[in-house]
Design a protein around this motif. Structure first.
Motif, mmCIF file in Angstrom:
data_model
loop_
_atom_site.group_PDB
_atom_site.id
_atom_site.type_symbol
_atom_site.label_atom_id
_atom_site.label_comp_id
_atom_site.label_asym_id
_atom_site.label_seq_id
_atom_site.Cartn_x
_atom_site.Cartn_y
_atom_site.Cartn_z
ATOM 1 N N CYS A 17 24.772 21.619 37.587
ATOM 2 C CA CYS A 17 23.566 21.360 38.382
ATOM 3 C C CYS A 17 22.989 19.979 38.081
ATOM 4 C CB CYS A 17 22.503 22.420 38.106
ATOM 5 S SG CYS A 17 22.965 24.085 38.633
ATOM 6 N N CYS A 21 22.235 17.882 41.097
ATOM 7 C CA CYS A 21 20.813 17.773 41.429
ATOM 8 C C CYS A 21 20.050 16.879 40.458
ATOM 9 C CB CYS A 21 20.164 19.155 41.449
ATOM 10 S SG CYS A 21 20.935 20.302 42.616
ATOM 11 N N TYR A 45 8.007 22.067 39.649
ATOM 12 C CA TYR A 45 9.278 21.801 40.325
ATOM 13 C C TYR A 45 10.273 22.939 40.096
ATOM 14 C CZ TYR A 45 14.051 19.958 40.533
ATOM 15 O OH TYR A 45 15.402 19.797 40.749
ATOM 16 N N ASN A 46 10.437 23.346 38.846
ATOM 17 C CA ASN A 46 11.403 24.392 38.535
ATOM 18 C C ASN A 46 10.939 25.761 39.003
ATOM 19 O OD1 ASN A 46 13.820 23.309 36.884
ATOM 20 N ND2 ASN A 46 12.075 22.266 35.967
ATOM 21 N N ARG A 49 12.004 25.986 42.571
ATOM 22 C CA ARG A 49 13.451 26.177 42.662
ATOM 23 C C ARG A 49 13.838 27.610 42.335
ATOM 24 N NH1 ARG A 49 17.348 25.514 39.036
ATOM 25 N NH2 ARG A 49 15.831 24.891 37.445
ATOM 26 N N TYR A 53 15.567 31.105 44.408
ATOM 27 C CA TYR A 53 16.659 31.938 43.917
ATOM 28 C C TYR A 53 16.240 33.407 43.873
ATOM 29 C CZ TYR A 53 18.616 27.475 42.246
ATOM 30 O OH TYR A 53 19.099 26.196 42.149
ATOM 31 N N GLY A 131 10.832 21.517 44.631
ATOM 32 C CA GLY A 131 11.659 22.534 43.990
ATOM 33 C C GLY A 131 12.184 23.550 44.984
ATOM 34 N N ASN A 134 14.923 21.929 46.948
ATOM 35 C CA ASN A 134 16.091 21.794 46.089
ATOM 36 C C ASN A 134 16.850 23.121 46.020
ATOM 37 O OD1 ASN A 134 16.591 20.393 42.727
ATOM 38 N ND2 ASN A 134 18.036 21.148 44.229
ATOM 39 N N GLY A 135 16.097 24.215 45.937
ATOM 40 C CA GLY A 135 16.725 25.532 45.869
ATOM 41 C C GLY A 135 17.452 25.918 47.142
ATOM 42 N N GLY A 166 18.267 31.727 37.575
ATOM 43 C CA GLY A 166 17.427 30.539 37.627
ATOM 44 C C GLY A 166 16.904 30.151 36.261
#
Length: 236
Positions: A17, A21, A45-46, A49, A53, A131, A134-135, A166
């Motif tokens: 990743c 990414c 951000y995470n 993402r 998921y 995020g 991005n996901g 994730g």
């Protein structure tokens, strides 16, 4: 067992990743920040993402549950495991040093365009949406996770499976955003080699799950699970 496998798959795959990414993580509007505010930005951000998921886990867990109620869960589990093993074997035969899956997505261009606009703005308030976008980018490892989520047979377990996946990607992705770089290329390449191993383990677990071996948590009797889910969904 499946949740741990999902976490380890995410962790091993996170070094893949970072390569795919990582440029997004490096371009986040947090590099000029320090301390708690930088940490909060990376968290936002995470979270975006991983939320995507988890939503995938909900959707495909629901799909797996419908197949379960229809009596097809056993075949789905075995077929999914065989497909994953076949994928690993094909990559091995092709002697690809970088174990990665690429699938074209109809929304890829639009998602990338939206990501580009938000990254150019360099605004803290956009981090969660970055995020999320991005996901949504096509990722073979996420497809592998989705397969496992569908095979869990319930909405709750599907969500938990993808949330664990994730969470496994979090250390490497957060590290890339915080430090601006991660481990050496050599170490990253060694970690990438764990990806086919983790996918193979997940494939074997899926096949065993569909074989009705009567092993608790690993290969429970499908008919008993079917009755429990039916009672859960349709009890008065």
């Amino acid at each position: 067992m499946f949740t741990l496998t999902a976490f380890l798959l995410g962790f091993a795959g996170s070094f893949h990743c970072v390569g795919m990414c990582g440029p997004i993580a490096l371009a986040l509007p947090v590099q000029h920040l320090q301390g708690a505010r930088k940490l909060a930005g990376i968290f936002l951000y995470n979270t975006g993402r991983i939320s995507v998921y988890t939503l995938f886990g909900l959707l495909f867990g629901w799909l797996g549950q419908q197949l379960f109620l229809g009596g097809f869960q056993q075949w789905l589990s075995v077929t999914a495991g065989l497909i994953l093993l076949f994928t690993v074997l094909v990559n091995y035969i092709l002697s690809s040093r970088k174990f990665q899956f690429t699938m074209p997505g109809m929304m890829t261009t639009q998602v990338k365009a939206a990501l580009g606009k938000l990254l150019v703005q360099q605004r803290f308030s956009t981090l969660f949406i970055i995020g999320v976008l991005n996901g949504l980018l096509p990722c073979g490892l996420v497809y592998m996770g989705i397969t496992g989520a569908a095979a869990t047979g319930t909405v709750e377990k599907g969500m938990l499976f993808m949330a664990a996946f994730g969470a496994g990607t979090l250390p490497a992705m957060a590290g890339a955003a915080w430090f601006g770089h991660l481990l050496s290329i050599g170490i990253r390449n060694k970690m990438r080699r764990l990806v086919p191993v983790m996918i193979s383990i997940m494939a074997i677990l899926l096949i065993m799950r569909g074989m009705n071996l009567g092993i608790p948590y690993i290969s429970p009797v499908i008919n008993q699970q079917h009755e429990k889910i039916f009672e859960h969904c349709f009890k008065p």
